[in-house]
Design a protein around this motif. Structure first.
Motif, PDB file in Angstrom:
ATOM      1  N   ARG A   1      27.762  47.745 166.372  1.00  0.00           N
ATOM      2  CA  ARG A   1      29.149  47.203 165.507  1.00  0.00           C
ATOM      3  C   ARG A   1      28.824  46.537 164.088  1.00  0.00           C
ATOM      4  N   ASP A   2      28.325  46.473 163.550  1.00  0.00           N
ATOM      5  CA  ASP A   2      28.388  46.261 162.335  1.00  0.00           C
ATOM      6  C   ASP A   2      28.059  47.070 161.633  1.00  0.00           C
TER       7      ASP A   2
ATOM      8  N   SER B   1      22.868  48.409 158.349  1.00  0.00           N
ATOM      9  CA  SER B   1      23.979  49.286 158.387  1.00  0.00           C
ATOM     10  C   SER B   1      24.758  49.795 157.288  1.00  0.00           C
ATOM     11  N   ASP B   2      24.251  49.226 156.289  1.00  0.00           N
ATOM     12  CA  ASP B   2      24.008  49.345 154.718  1.00  0.00           C
ATOM     13  C   ASP B   2      23.014  50.778 154.789  1.00  0.00           C
TER      14      ASP B   2
ATOM     15  N   PHE C   1      31.932  50.602 158.188  1.00  0.00           N
ATOM     16  CA  PHE C   1      33.002  51.939 157.532  1.00  0.00           C
ATOM     17  C   PHE C   1      34.362  51.847 157.292  1.00  0.00           C
ATOM     18  N   ALA C   2      34.855  50.944 158.421  1.00  0.00           N
ATOM     19  CA  ALA C   2      36.376  50.548 158.698  1.00  0.00           C
ATOM     20  C   ALA C   2      36.442  49.608 157.314  1.00  0.00           C
ATOM     21  N   GLN C   3      35.966  49.257 157.384  1.00  0.00           N
ATOM     22  CA  GLN C   3      36.438  47.800 155.991  1.00  0.00           C
ATOM     23  C   GLN C   3      36.140  49.257 154.286  1.00  0.00           C
TER      24      GLN C   3
ATOM     25  N   PHE D   1      12.730  43.923 149.821  1.00  0.00           N
ATOM     26  CA  PHE D   1      13.817  43.896 148.730  1.00  0.00           C
ATOM     27  C   PHE D   1      12.887  45.620 148.050  1.00  0.00           C
ATOM     28  N   LEU D   2      12.273  46.583 148.848  1.00  0.00           N
ATOM     29  CA  LEU D   2      12.374  48.114 149.278  1.00  0.00           C
ATOM     30  C   LEU D   2      12.746  48.555 149.747  1.00  0.00           C
ATOM     31  N   ASP D   3      13.935  48.652 149.855  1.00  0.00           N
ATOM     32  CA  ASP D   3      14.844  49.904 150.969  1.00  0.00           C
ATOM     33  C   ASP D   3      15.229  50.212 149.781  1.00  0.00           C
ATOM     34  N   ALA D   4      15.498  50.172 148.833  1.00  0.00           N
ATOM     35  CA  ALA D   4      16.095  50.668 147.408  1.00  0.00           C
ATOM     36  C   ALA D   4      15.884  52.234 147.544  1.00  0.00           C
ATOM     37  N   ILE D   5      13.628  52.087 147.928  1.00  0.00           N
ATOM     38  CA  ILE D   5      13.159  53.430 147.663  1.00  0.00           C
ATOM     39  C   ILE D   5      13.655  54.776 148.126  1.00  0.00           C
ATOM     40  N   ASP D   6      15.269  54.804 149.226  1.00  0.00           N
ATOM     41  CA  ASP D   6      15.457  55.992 149.964  1.00  0.00           C
ATOM     42  C   ASP D   6      16.437  55.870 148.465  1.00  0.00           C
TER      43      ASP D   6
END
Length: 335
Positions: free
Chosen positions: A22-23, A221-222, A28-30, A302-307
């Motif tokens: 849902r999120d 979602s990010d 995506f629509a936004q 904090f580490l999601d930017a790794i990818d």
């Protein structure tokens, strides 16, 4: 890989009535995508489409049970009929079963496999012909950190997630070999605060919970939105999930020891919950929302930017692993 920007995409989201799906559909629509949302809950889909349209977005709903191939194929075909093409297929739909292995029936185990594994197989089979015709696009599969490490009480769920990782690894190579610019992304969430624990079937006698800490659905979602525009292979969401993945590779016995300490009690709340109602075979009402009941247990990641930038964040990951091997909580990856 030359993928379209989101505001030029047609995106189908399977499992969109609640939680991560849902999120992601709202996000995506936004950002200007045309969105097709699908799930079993018609009430949830209607409220989601209304929310998107009120915000100025463009969306339609196509109900489907992902365990039925013809229904999944219908979603892909009607997406193309309505919007003219399909650019990104996001498969989130999943169900949970919380019980010891020897208390499961063959029918219950099979149903989890049919929804969580075969549903994703059917999604890829339905979407691929349209993506191949376009010559590019993204298949985004939401698995779980449990695709890498199983926890107690979730043998069927973890089996299904291991299976998804297996077939998409093969499919990715086949598409590359054939020269298609189709991104096959595997998003592996840690424990996420969604209504998954309200809806899954439990034989524990109490409402189940993931082993804390929890992460907010927006983090997943990010990752999904990033994978719709960039080539992504595996994207673990949640710092604890990354630590667990590395700990499992270094010493499965160490992870076993940690789970023996916290994996049983840690998945039980103090709240009584009967086996019924649950969403194993039919949708249940009242949970068509993004977040679950564990907001107080959420922490940042904090580490999601790794990818997104592996070279710049490798050092941060190394520090986190060394400092966090003792934290063997945060297992799962729930919708």
């Amino acid at each position: 890989m030359n993928l379209k920007p989101i505001d030029q995409q047609v995106v189908a989201v399977m499992g969109a009535s609640s939680g991560i799906g849902r999120d992601a559909a709202l996000r995506f629509a936004q950002k200007g995508a045309k969105v097709v949302v699908s799930a079993r809950s018609q009430e949830g889909l209607m409220s989601l489409v209304e929310e998107i349209r009120q915000a100025g977005g463009d969306a339609i709903a196509i109900p489907a049970d992902v365990a039925q191939f013809e229904q999944v194929k219908d979603v892909a075909d009607k997406t193309v009929e309505h919007f003219g093409r399909l650019d990104t297929w996001v498969h989130v739909a999943a169900t949970g079963m919380f019980a010891t292995f020897d208390s499961l029936t063959p029918e219950e185990f099979k149903r989890v496999i049919d929804v969580n594994l075969m549903g994703q197989v059917y999604g890829a089979m339905a979407a691929l012909p349209h993506l191949k015709r376009e010559g590019r696009g993204s298949l985004i599969h939401i698995t779980s950190v449990e695709a890498r490490r199983t926890v107690p009480f979730q043998s069927a769920y973890a089996s299904s997630k291991h299976g998804v990782e297996g077939f998409i690894d093969a499919m990715r190579l086949e598409l590359k070999h054939e020269g298609y610019q189709i991104n096959v992304a595997n998003i592996l969430p840690a424990v996420i605060n969604t209504p998954f624990y309200n809806k899954g079937k439990t034989k524990l006698g109490v409402k189940p919970t993931g082993i804390p800490p929890y992460y907010n659905p927006s983090l997943v979602s990010d990752a999904i939105l990033y994978a719709s525009e960039h080539e992504v292979r595996d994207y673990i969401v949640g710092d604890i999930g990354r630590i667990l993945d590395i700990a499992q590779k270094i010493s499965p016995a160490l992870v076993d020891a940690g789970l023996l300490l916290i994996g049983f009690k840690g998945q039980k709340t103090q709240e009584f919950k009967a086996e019924e109602p649950n969403n194993l075979y039919e949708p249940i009402e009242g949970f068509d929302r993004v977040e679950g009941d564990f907001k107080s247990l959420e922490i940042p990641s904090f580490l999601d930017a790794i990818d997104k930038n592996p070279a710049a964040t490798f050092g941060a990951l190394a520090i986190a692993v060394l400092g966090g091997l003792a934290l063997l909580g945060g297992f799962g990856g729930e919708r």
